[in-house]
Design a protein around this motif. Sequence first.
Motif, PDB file in Angstrom:
ATOM      1  N   LEU A 260       0.810  -1.220   0.000  1.00 21.25           N
ATOM      2  CA  LEU A 260       0.000   0.000   0.000  1.00 21.25           C
ATOM      3  C   LEU A 260       0.842   1.268   0.000  1.00 21.25           C
ATOM      4  N   GLY A 261       2.135   1.170   0.160  1.00 18.08           N
ATOM      5  CA  GLY A 261       3.013   2.336   0.217  1.00 18.08           C
ATOM      6  C   GLY A 261       2.868   3.266  -0.976  1.00 18.08           C
ATOM      7  N   PRO A 262       3.013   2.764  -2.219  1.00 14.73           N
ATOM      8  CA  PRO A 262       2.872   3.650  -3.388  1.00 14.73           C
ATOM      9  C   PRO A 262       1.479   4.276  -3.512  1.00 14.73           C
ATOM     10  N   THR A 263       0.463   3.503  -3.150  1.00 12.76           N
ATOM     11  CA  THR A 263      -0.900   4.026  -3.226  1.00 12.76           C
ATOM     12  C   THR A 263      -1.107   5.147  -2.211  1.00 12.76           C
ATOM     13  N   LEU A 264      -0.593   4.950  -0.996  1.00 19.87           N
ATOM     14  CA  LEU A 264      -0.715   5.994   0.023  1.00 19.87           C
ATOM     15  C   LEU A 264       0.070   7.241  -0.365  1.00 19.87           C
ATOM     16  N   GLU A 265       1.224   7.074  -0.965  1.00 15.72           N
ATOM     17  CA  GLU A 265       2.016   8.219  -1.422  1.00 15.72           C
ATOM     18  C   GLU A 265       1.271   8.987  -2.505  1.00 15.72           C
ATOM     19  N   TRP A 266       0.659   8.256  -3.425  1.00 10.95           N
ATOM     20  CA  TRP A 266      -0.126   8.885  -4.492  1.00 10.95           C
ATOM     21  C   TRP A 266      -1.283   9.677  -3.890  1.00 10.95           C
ATOM     22  N   LEU A 267      -1.959   9.077  -2.898  1.00 10.53           N
ATOM     23  CA  LEU A 267      -3.068   9.778  -2.239  1.00 10.53           C
ATOM     24  C   LEU A 267      -2.594  11.050  -1.555  1.00 10.53           C
ATOM     25  N   ARG A 268      -1.438  11.008  -0.904  1.00  7.46           N
ATOM     26  CA  ARG A 268      -0.888  12.205  -0.258  1.00  7.46           C
ATOM     27  C   ARG A 268      -0.631  13.302  -1.285  1.00  7.46           C
ATOM     28  N   GLU A 269      -0.054  12.920  -2.416  1.00 10.85           N
ATOM     29  CA  GLU A 269       0.229  13.897  -3.473  1.00 10.85           C
ATOM     30  C   GLU A 269      -1.061  14.490  -4.028  1.00 10.85           C
ATOM     31  N   GLU A 270      -2.061  13.657  -4.244  1.00 12.13           N
ATOM     32  CA  GLU A 270      -3.350  14.141  -4.751  1.00 12.13           C
ATOM     33  C   GLU A 270      -4.000  15.109  -3.763  1.00 12.13           C
ATOM     34  N   LEU A 271      -3.955  14.766  -2.476  1.00  7.06           N
ATOM     35  CA  LEU A 271      -4.542  15.644  -1.462  1.00  7.06           C
ATOM     36  C   LEU A 271      -3.810  16.983  -1.384  1.00  7.06           C
ATOM     37  N   ALA A 272      -2.491  16.940  -1.498  1.00  6.23           N
ATOM     38  CA  ALA A 272      -1.718  18.186  -1.483  1.00  6.23           C
ATOM     39  C   ALA A 272      -2.085  19.044  -2.689  1.00  6.23           C
ATOM     40  N   GLU A 273      -2.245  18.416  -3.850  1.00  7.77           N
ATOM     41  CA  GLU A 273      -2.626  19.151  -5.056  1.00  7.77           C
ATOM     42  C   GLU A 273      -4.037  19.737  -4.934  1.00  7.77           C
ATOM     43  N   MET A 274      -4.928  18.960  -4.349  1.00  7.26           N
ATOM     44  CA  MET A 274      -6.297  19.445  -4.149  1.00  7.26           C
ATOM     45  C   MET A 274      -6.322  20.626  -3.181  1.00  7.26           C
TER      46      MET A 274
ATOM     47  N   GLN B 112      -8.174  36.466 -18.011  1.00 10.93           N
ATOM     48  CA  GLN B 112      -6.846  35.929 -17.687  1.00 10.93           C
ATOM     49  C   GLN B 112      -6.937  34.955 -16.523  1.00 10.93           C
ATOM     50  N   LEU B 113      -7.764  35.270 -15.555  1.00 13.15           N
ATOM     51  CA  LEU B 113      -7.920  34.412 -14.394  1.00 13.15           C
ATOM     52  C   LEU B 113      -8.512  33.061 -14.790  1.00 13.15           C
ATOM     53  N   LEU B 114      -9.507  33.095 -15.661  1.00 11.52           N
ATOM     54  CA  LEU B 114     -10.173  31.863 -16.058  1.00 11.52           C
ATOM     55  C   LEU B 114      -9.356  31.034 -17.035  1.00 11.52           C
ATOM     56  N   GLN B 115      -8.316  31.613 -17.635  1.00  8.94           N
ATOM     57  CA  GLN B 115      -7.466  30.858 -18.550  1.00  8.94           C
ATOM     58  C   GLN B 115      -6.377  30.102 -17.814  1.00  8.94           C
ATOM     59  N   GLY B 116      -6.352  30.172 -16.498  1.00 13.64           N
ATOM     60  CA  GLY B 116      -5.351  29.464 -15.698  1.00 13.64           C
ATOM     61  C   GLY B 116      -5.515  27.969 -15.864  1.00 13.64           C
ATOM     62  N   GLU B 117      -5.218  27.236 -14.822  1.00 15.93           N
ATOM     63  CA  GLU B 117      -5.336  25.788 -14.903  1.00 15.93           C
ATOM     64  C   GLU B 117      -6.778  25.429 -15.192  1.00 15.93           C
ATOM     65  N   GLU B 118      -6.972  24.716 -16.279  1.00 13.11           N
ATOM     66  CA  GLU B 118      -8.320  24.344 -16.699  1.00 13.11           C
ATOM     67  C   GLU B 118      -8.893  23.266 -15.781  1.00 13.11           C
ATOM     68  N   SER B 119      -8.190  22.162 -15.690  1.00 22.04           N
ATOM     69  CA  SER B 119      -8.678  21.090 -14.848  1.00 22.04           C
ATOM     70  C   SER B 119      -7.515  20.237 -14.388  1.00 22.04           C
ATOM     71  N   ARG B 120      -7.782  19.440 -13.409  1.00 25.77           N
ATOM     72  CA  ARG B 120      -6.757  18.598 -12.830  1.00 25.77           C
ATOM     73  C   ARG B 120      -6.859  17.222 -13.451  1.00 25.77           C
ATOM     74  N   ARG B 121      -5.719  16.685 -13.829  1.00 27.13           N
ATOM     75  CA  ARG B 121      -5.689  15.366 -14.402  1.00 27.13           C
ATOM     76  C   ARG B 121      -5.366  14.364 -13.320  1.00 27.13           C
ATOM     77  N   SER B 122      -6.114  13.303 -13.246  1.00 27.81           N
ATOM     78  CA  SER B 122      -5.881  12.275 -12.247  1.00 27.81           C
ATOM     79  C   SER B 122      -5.253  11.066 -12.917  1.00 27.81           C
ATOM     80  N   SER B 123      -4.240  10.522 -12.280  1.00 28.60           N
ATOM     81  CA  SER B 123      -3.605   9.337 -12.839  1.00 28.60           C
ATOM     82  C   SER B 123      -3.385   8.337 -11.713  1.00 28.60           C
ATOM     83  N   PHE B 124      -4.356   7.509 -11.526  1.00 34.94           N
ATOM     84  CA  PHE B 124      -4.299   6.513 -10.462  1.00 34.94           C
ATOM     85  C   PHE B 124      -3.190   5.515 -10.784  1.00 34.94           C
TER      86      PHE B 124
END
Length: 98
Positions: A11-25, A85-97
Amino acid sequence: MEIPGKPDMDLGPTLEWLREELAEMKIQDRQLLLTLRYLHSLLEELQAESTHWEDTRSSRSTSPFRARLSSEGRGCQPFQRQLGQLLQGEESRRSSFP
């Protein structure tokens, strides 16, 4: 608990991925909050200009056309550009499980 015929999952890699996703969110939440605050201030300013224009129009001390021209010349264009200009920023977040 082991399931017969299936290897133990690491579960180590999965938990690390979850931590990264939460930080990004969390970063995205902050950006959204700043955007909402900015839009709120724009709406308040536009409402104040509209109220001012309506007050000027009802007082009849100056021409409604002139009052409207002065309020339009003051502010709407820069706000629309900033919003674009504000709305042209990051459009959406890509998830890669993993």
